[in-house]
Design an enzyme around this catalytic site. Sequence first.
Site, short mmCIF file in Angstrom:
data_model
loop_
_atom_site.label_atom_id
_atom_site.label_comp_id
_atom_site.label_asym_id
_atom_site.label_seq_id
_atom_site.Cartn_x
_atom_site.Cartn_y
_atom_site.Cartn_z
N LYS A 9 0.83 -1.21 0.00
CA LYS A 9 0.00 0.00 0.00
C LYS A 9 0.87 1.27 0.00
O LYS A 9 2.08 1.21 0.25
CB LYS A 9 -0.92 -0.03 1.22
CG LYS A 9 -1.93 -1.19 1.19
CD LYS A 9 -2.96 -1.03 2.30
CE LYS A 9 -3.97 -2.17 2.28
NZ LYS A 9 -5.05 -1.95 3.28
N TYR A 49 -12.43 -2.43 -4.04
CA TYR A 49 -12.92 -2.62 -2.66
C TYR A 49 -14.46 -2.54 -2.60
O TYR A 49 -15.01 -2.25 -1.54
CB TYR A 49 -12.32 -1.57 -1.74
CG TYR A 49 -10.90 -1.89 -1.28
CD1 TYR A 49 -10.64 -3.00 -0.50
CD2 TYR A 49 -9.83 -1.06 -1.59
CE1 TYR A 49 -9.36 -3.30 -0.05
CE2 TYR A 49 -8.54 -1.33 -1.14
CZ TYR A 49 -8.32 -2.47 -0.36
OH TYR A 49 -7.06 -2.76 0.09
N PHE A 57 -15.78 2.87 6.86
CA PHE A 57 -14.40 3.26 6.54
C PHE A 57 -14.13 3.33 5.04
O PHE A 57 -13.01 3.60 4.62
CB PHE A 57 -13.40 2.31 7.22
CG PHE A 57 -13.57 0.85 6.87
CD1 PHE A 57 -13.04 0.33 5.69
CD2 PHE A 57 -14.25 -0.01 7.72
CE1 PHE A 57 -13.20 -1.01 5.36
CE2 PHE A 57 -14.40 -1.36 7.40
CZ PHE A 57 -13.87 -1.85 6.22
N ARG A 85 -1.40 -14.36 4.22
CA ARG A 85 -2.14 -13.74 5.34
C ARG A 85 -1.37 -13.91 6.65
O ARG A 85 -1.34 -13.01 7.48
CB ARG A 85 -3.55 -14.32 5.44
CG ARG A 85 -4.40 -13.92 4.22
CD ARG A 85 -5.84 -14.35 4.35
NE ARG A 85 -6.56 -13.60 5.37
CZ ARG A 85 -6.99 -12.35 5.21
NH1 ARG A 85 -6.75 -11.69 4.09
NH2 ARG A 85 -7.67 -11.75 6.16
N THR A 91 -5.16 -7.41 10.50
CA THR A 91 -5.49 -6.17 9.76
C THR A 91 -5.08 -4.93 10.55
O THR A 91 -4.54 -3.98 9.99
CB THR A 91 -7.02 -6.12 9.48
OG1 THR A 91 -7.38 -7.32 8.80
CG2 THR A 91 -7.39 -4.93 8.62
N ARG A 102 2.82 -6.40 9.01
CA ARG A 102 2.09 -5.25 9.57
C ARG A 102 2.68 -4.82 10.91
O ARG A 102 2.75 -3.62 11.20
CB ARG A 102 0.61 -5.57 9.67
CG ARG A 102 -0.06 -5.49 8.30
CD ARG A 102 -1.44 -6.06 8.32
NE ARG A 102 -2.19 -5.77 7.09
CZ ARG A 102 -3.19 -6.53 6.68
NH1 ARG A 102 -3.58 -7.57 7.37
NH2 ARG A 102 -3.82 -6.22 5.56
N ASN A 112 -1.99 0.24 6.66
CA ASN A 112 -1.56 -1.05 7.23
C ASN A 112 -0.65 -1.84 6.28
O ASN A 112 -0.59 -3.07 6.33
CB ASN A 112 -2.75 -1.87 7.73
CG ASN A 112 -3.68 -2.34 6.63
OD1 ASN A 112 -3.57 -1.89 5.49
ND2 ASN A 112 -4.57 -3.24 6.96
N HIS A 115 -2.15 -5.42 1.54
CA HIS A 115 -3.44 -6.12 1.39
C HIS A 115 -3.14 -7.51 0.84
O HIS A 115 -2.21 -7.68 0.05
CB HIS A 115 -4.34 -5.38 0.38
CG HIS A 115 -5.50 -6.21 -0.09
ND1 HIS A 115 -6.66 -6.34 0.63
CD2 HIS A 115 -5.63 -7.03 -1.17
CE1 HIS A 115 -7.47 -7.17 -0.01
NE2 HIS A 115 -6.87 -7.59 -1.11
N GLU A 126 -9.33 -10.93 -7.73
CA GLU A 126 -8.41 -9.80 -7.52
C GLU A 126 -7.22 -9.85 -8.48
O GLU A 126 -6.77 -8.80 -8.96
CB GLU A 126 -7.94 -9.78 -6.07
CG GLU A 126 -9.06 -9.46 -5.10
CD GLU A 126 -8.62 -9.33 -3.66
OE1 GLU A 126 -9.47 -8.99 -2.82
OE2 GLU A 126 -7.42 -9.55 -3.35
P1 CMP Z 1 -7.39 -4.63 3.49
O1 CMP Z 1 -6.91 -6.01 3.72
O2 CMP Z 1 -6.77 -3.87 2.38
O3 CMP Z 1 -8.97 -4.67 3.27
C1 CMP Z 1 -9.80 -3.54 3.52
C2 CMP Z 1 -9.10 -2.47 4.29
O4 CMP Z 1 -9.92 -1.55 4.96
C3 CMP Z 1 -8.26 -3.10 5.40
O5 CMP Z 1 -7.16 -3.79 4.84
C4 CMP Z 1 -7.93 -1.88 6.24
O6 CMP Z 1 -6.76 -1.19 5.80
C5 CMP Z 1 -9.14 -0.96 6.00
N1 CMP Z 1 -9.95 -0.79 7.22
C6 CMP Z 1 -10.15 0.36 7.88
N2 CMP Z 1 -10.96 0.18 8.93
C7 CMP Z 1 -11.28 -1.14 8.96
C8 CMP Z 1 -12.08 -1.97 9.83
N3 CMP Z 1 -12.72 -1.46 10.88
N4 CMP Z 1 -12.16 -3.30 9.54
C9 CMP Z 1 -11.53 -3.83 8.46
N5 CMP Z 1 -10.76 -3.09 7.61
C10 CMP Z 1 -10.63 -1.76 7.86
#
Ligand code: CMP
Length: 137
Positions: A9, A49, A57, A85, A91, A102, A112, A115, A126
Amino acid sequence: MERTLSIIKPDAVAKGVIGKILDRFESNGLRIAATRKLELSRKDAEAFYAIHSERPFFNDLVDFMTSGPVVVSVLEGEEAMQKNRDLMGATNPQEAAAGTIRADFAENIDANAVHGSDSVENAAIEISFFFADRDIS
Ligand code: CMP
């Protein structure tokens, strides 16, 4: 052999840790079958997304993912989706286990660092969002 999609990211790209993150993959048995640096348009990020479009969010997520370049990669290996993962960690970086990407490189749940696809089915969707079959080898 399984494939999954990784995105490094904008926060991690800006920090200059593309190589360190790709090394985590290669050092842990994930082959980089394709990789590309690009900037997501707002339309791209919203489409990628779309599954989160009703979440509170969503707008912040799209803002963040369009704030700078990202690196998208296809990772290949045994149980590649789950292995990626595990390497990424939770996350929310505050909850990510020590030694995960992370925990080591991310600031907060929005910025973070990475992804990764969350299922083998989503990985196929994807991957095809960013790569044609001929781009992957
Ligand atoms: P990612 O794996 O890219 O998938 C969706 C993204 O939304 C996640 O990582 C986070 O960076 C972002 N995000 C922000 N707030 C939340 C939340 N409350 N729960 C899950 N993802 C979140």
